[in-house]
Design a protein around this motif. Sequence first.
Motif, mmCIF file in Angstrom:
data_model
loop_
_atom_site.group_PDB
_atom_site.id
_atom_site.type_symbol
_atom_site.label_atom_id
_atom_site.label_comp_id
_atom_site.label_asym_id
_atom_site.label_seq_id
_atom_site.Cartn_x
_atom_site.Cartn_y
_atom_site.Cartn_z
ATOM 1 N N THR A 1 0.227 27.567 13.560
ATOM 2 C CA THR A 1 1.703 27.116 13.438
ATOM 3 C C THR A 1 1.982 26.126 12.221
ATOM 4 O OG1 THR A 1 1.582 25.376 14.958
ATOM 5 C CG2 THR A 1 2.203 27.550 15.756
ATOM 6 N N ASP B 1 -0.748 33.598 9.557
ATOM 7 C CA ASP B 1 -0.506 34.732 10.668
ATOM 8 C C ASP B 1 -1.863 35.025 11.398
ATOM 9 O OD1 ASP B 1 2.273 35.050 10.355
ATOM 10 O OD2 ASP B 1 1.997 36.757 8.768
ATOM 11 N N SER C 1 1.525 27.393 7.837
ATOM 12 C CA SER C 1 1.217 28.354 9.106
ATOM 13 C C SER C 1 0.489 29.637 8.506
ATOM 14 C CB SER C 1 2.363 28.587 9.832
ATOM 15 O OG SER C 1 3.333 29.289 9.046
ATOM 16 N N LYS D 1 2.601 36.584 14.108
ATOM 17 C CA LYS D 1 2.541 35.155 14.320
ATOM 18 C C LYS D 1 1.705 34.861 15.094
ATOM 19 C CE LYS D 1 7.563 34.231 12.812
ATOM 20 N NZ LYS D 1 8.695 33.651 13.363
#
Length: 211
Positions: A40, A50, A48, A10
């Motif tokens: 995000t 990664d 969003s 993330k």
Amino acid sequence: MEEFKEFTGKTVEDAITAASVELGVPSDEIEYDVLEKGSTGGLFGIGSKDAVINARKKETSCEDVARQFLDDVFEKMGIDVDLEMLFNDEENTLSINMSGDRMGMLIGKRGQTLDSLQYLTNLVVNKGSDEYIRVKMDTEDYRHRRKETLENLARNMAYKARRSRKSVSLEPMNPYERRIIHYALQDEENISTHSEGEEPYRHIVIDYVRS
């Protein structure tokens, strides 16, 4: 050299953690390039992305590995030791010379502590290595002085064997020291040598051979 692999998370920190887990090393032992910083996204995380990195284990030299290991050992022993290292590419040999105020402690009785340190350092340096690197350790020119002592002992015991015309047994020695004795007496007249016994009590016998 190990190839880079792609890892995601993330955040960049999450991707680094994933790389650390898979590669089996702490994050400070990883080198990486950030391909995507990640985002995000908008409401509820829609859109969003990664974070993506390319990572691999840091390349460490045999000198770095040996120095880290020995520094840890000496710290636990409570002694200050200066290390001088030289790697020979042709012979694939790492020579380590140690200096300091308490080198007698590192030599030990008949060099046993020095031999143990050399053996353990060999294991550490060659762990995971593709080709064997021979580690040689010395301090205060002990190896050379010990070699001269053994050569003098060999000649004196050969003289004793010739004079008595009987075999003479020496004290137990490690393989390296036994080789010194064998080599020193290989051309001695009326003398032959062989080893007997099991480690660590294996020793040399100097035999008188009639002409």
